[in-house]
Scaffold this motif. Structure first.
Motif, short mmCIF file in Angstrom:
data_model
loop_
_atom_site.label_atom_id
_atom_site.label_comp_id
_atom_site.label_asym_id
_atom_site.label_seq_id
_atom_site.Cartn_x
_atom_site.Cartn_y
_atom_site.Cartn_z
N LEU A 166 7.66 -3.97 -13.15
CA LEU A 166 7.93 -4.05 -11.71
C LEU A 166 7.07 -5.12 -11.05
O LEU A 166 7.54 -5.87 -10.19
N LEU A 167 5.82 -5.20 -11.44
CA LEU A 167 4.92 -6.20 -10.85
C LEU A 167 5.32 -7.62 -11.25
O LEU A 167 5.16 -8.56 -10.47
N ALA A 168 5.86 -7.77 -12.45
CA ALA A 168 6.24 -9.11 -12.93
C ALA A 168 7.34 -9.73 -12.07
O ALA A 168 7.48 -10.96 -12.02
N ALA A 169 8.13 -8.89 -11.39
CA ALA A 169 9.23 -9.40 -10.56
C ALA A 169 8.74 -9.93 -9.21
O ALA A 169 9.51 -10.55 -8.47
N LEU A 170 7.47 -9.70 -8.87
CA LEU A 170 6.93 -10.12 -7.58
C LEU A 170 6.31 -11.51 -7.68
O LEU A 170 5.95 -11.97 -8.76
N ASP A 171 6.16 -12.17 -6.54
CA ASP A 171 5.47 -13.46 -6.56
C ASP A 171 3.98 -13.22 -6.78
O ASP A 171 3.47 -12.12 -6.52
N PRO A 172 3.25 -14.21 -7.30
CA PRO A 172 1.85 -14.01 -7.69
C PRO A 172 0.96 -13.44 -6.59
O PRO A 172 0.13 -12.57 -6.86
N ALA A 173 1.11 -13.92 -5.36
CA ALA A 173 0.25 -13.44 -4.27
C ALA A 173 0.50 -11.96 -3.99
O ALA A 173 -0.45 -11.17 -3.84
N GLU A 174 1.78 -11.58 -3.93
CA GLU A 174 2.11 -10.17 -3.67
C GLU A 174 1.67 -9.29 -4.84
O GLU A 174 1.17 -8.18 -4.64
N PRO A 207 7.10 -0.79 -5.04
CA PRO A 207 6.06 -1.61 -4.42
C PRO A 207 6.09 -1.63 -2.89
O PRO A 207 5.18 -2.18 -2.27
N VAL A 208 7.11 -1.04 -2.27
CA VAL A 208 7.26 -1.11 -0.82
C VAL A 208 6.68 0.13 -0.14
O VAL A 208 7.09 1.26 -0.42
N GLY A 209 5.72 -0.08 0.76
CA GLY A 209 5.16 1.00 1.55
C GLY A 209 4.14 1.83 0.80
O GLY A 209 4.13 1.86 -0.44
N PRO A 210 3.28 2.54 1.53
CA PRO A 210 2.24 3.35 0.87
C PRO A 210 2.81 4.49 0.03
O PRO A 210 2.24 4.84 -1.01
N SER A 211 3.95 5.06 0.43
CA SER A 211 4.54 6.16 -0.34
C SER A 211 4.94 5.69 -1.74
O SER A 211 4.85 6.45 -2.71
N GLY A 212 5.40 4.45 -1.84
CA GLY A 212 5.77 3.90 -3.14
C GLY A 212 4.58 3.36 -3.91
O GLY A 212 4.49 3.54 -5.13
N LYS A 213 3.67 2.71 -3.21
CA LYS A 213 2.51 2.11 -3.88
C LYS A 213 1.67 3.16 -4.60
O LYS A 213 1.16 2.94 -5.69
N VAL A 214 1.50 4.34 -3.96
CA VAL A 214 0.65 5.35 -4.57
C VAL A 214 1.35 5.96 -5.80
O VAL A 214 0.68 6.40 -6.74
N ILE A 215 2.68 5.97 -5.82
CA ILE A 215 3.40 6.39 -7.02
C ILE A 215 3.25 5.33 -8.10
O ILE A 215 2.98 5.63 -9.27
N LEU A 216 3.42 4.07 -7.71
CA LEU A 216 3.33 2.96 -8.66
C LEU A 216 1.99 2.95 -9.39
O LEU A 216 1.91 2.58 -10.56
N ALA A 217 0.94 3.39 -8.72
CA ALA A 217 -0.39 3.40 -9.33
C ALA A 217 -0.46 4.31 -10.55
O ALA A 217 -1.31 4.12 -11.42
N ARG A 277 11.64 5.06 -4.84
CA ARG A 277 11.21 6.34 -4.29
C ARG A 277 12.16 6.67 -3.14
O ARG A 277 12.60 5.78 -2.39
N VAL A 278 12.48 7.95 -3.03
CA VAL A 278 13.45 8.40 -2.03
C VAL A 278 12.81 9.50 -1.18
O VAL A 278 12.21 10.43 -1.71
N CYS A 279 12.95 9.38 0.13
CA CYS A 279 12.46 10.43 1.03
C CYS A 279 13.43 11.60 0.96
O CYS A 279 14.58 11.49 1.39
N VAL A 280 12.98 12.73 0.40
CA VAL A 280 13.88 13.86 0.17
C VAL A 280 13.58 15.07 1.06
O VAL A 280 14.39 16.00 1.13
#
Length: 255
Positions: free
Chosen positions: A143-151, A123-133, A98-101
């Motif tokens: 995208l989620l598969a690339a993260l560690d299990p806890a994150e 996955p970084v920050g609320p601006s990205g998380k709400v898009i990811l949803a 996501r890019v701040c435009v």
């Protein structure tokens, strides 16, 4: 070199880049290393392929914002900035980033400084998380598969809350000392970006963000309708329940 890599349909090896530009491999490798270090390109450590980096992606997305889109965004951003007295920004989805435009900063002396052109993974920050949803489920799982299990588990809880309430509201999730609330904006082909209000803590705290949730969702619905977006009925449900359902904060617990 940037033009050559950015113009390619797929990531490239150093050898392919050198051959395409008529450079010897050592010269090409040194130049690529500098471009990666400065964020213009990225290198996949597993495949050793090079592709556009966050700086290049951010500039491209910012340049792609047409005058027509700016004309749509700025009145809404101005109303939100004046109503909340905090910094307001629009983040456009570009692939898995996501890019701040666009945005407007708070008029207060102590405020969130707006980084136009900044690019981050979804996955970084609320601006990205709400898009990811709201991205395609297959892409989200990749995208989620690339993260560690806890994150991964923590972000799934954010996603579930965003789908339920239409908002991700955080205390210091991306930047320490900054509170933020983000809502999705939809275009014709799905989630287009996110609308975010951010400010320093404790001023822009969870209580104030919750009070502003209805205003944020109404603004996002208006933008989505103008952009020909889908899921407009979801906004009615979210707006109708936002006063009863507290906005998600960083204290969200994983089920």
């Amino acid at each position: 070199m940037l033009e050559h890599v950015a113009g390619g349909r797929e990531p490239m090896t150093a050898m392919a880049i050198a051959a395409g530009l008529g450079l010897d491999k050592s010269t090409c490798s040194r130049s690529l290393a500098v471009l990666v270090e400065r964020g213009w390109l990225v290198r996949d450590e597993r495949t050793r392929l090079f592709g556009p980096g966050p700086v290049l992606v951010g500039l491209a997305a910012t340049a792609a914002v047409s005058g027509q889109l700016q004309a749509i965004l700025l009145p809404t951003l101005a109303r939100l900035r004046d109503a909340t007295d905090e910094t307001v920004s629009f983040h456009r989805r570009v692939g898995d980033r996501r890019v701040c435009v666009a945005g407007l900063e708070s008029r207060q002396v102590i405020r969130r400084v707006l980084p136009i052109g900044d690019s981050f993974p979804l996955p970084v920050g609320p601006s990205g998380k709400v898009i990811l949803a709201f991205v395609d489920s297959a892409q989200r799982e990749t995208l989620l598969a690339a993260l560690d299990p806890a994150e991964r588990s923590e972000i799934r809880s954010w996603i579930n809350a965003a789908i339920r309430t239409g908002v991700v509201s955080t205390d210091g999730d991306h930047i320490a000392g900054v509170g933020a609330a983000s809502v999705p904006v939809f275009g014709r082909e799905g989630v287009f970006g996110s609308l975010t209000v951010a400010g320093p803590l404790p001023r822009w705290n969870a209580v104030r963000r919750t009070e502003a949730t209805g205003l944020l969702l109404a603004a996002a619905r208006s933008l989505s309708e103008t952009l020909g977006g889908a899921r407009l009925a979801d906004y009615e449900r979210w707006i109708g329940t936002c006063a009863e359902t507290p906005a998600t904060t960083e204290r969200v617990t994983t089920p």
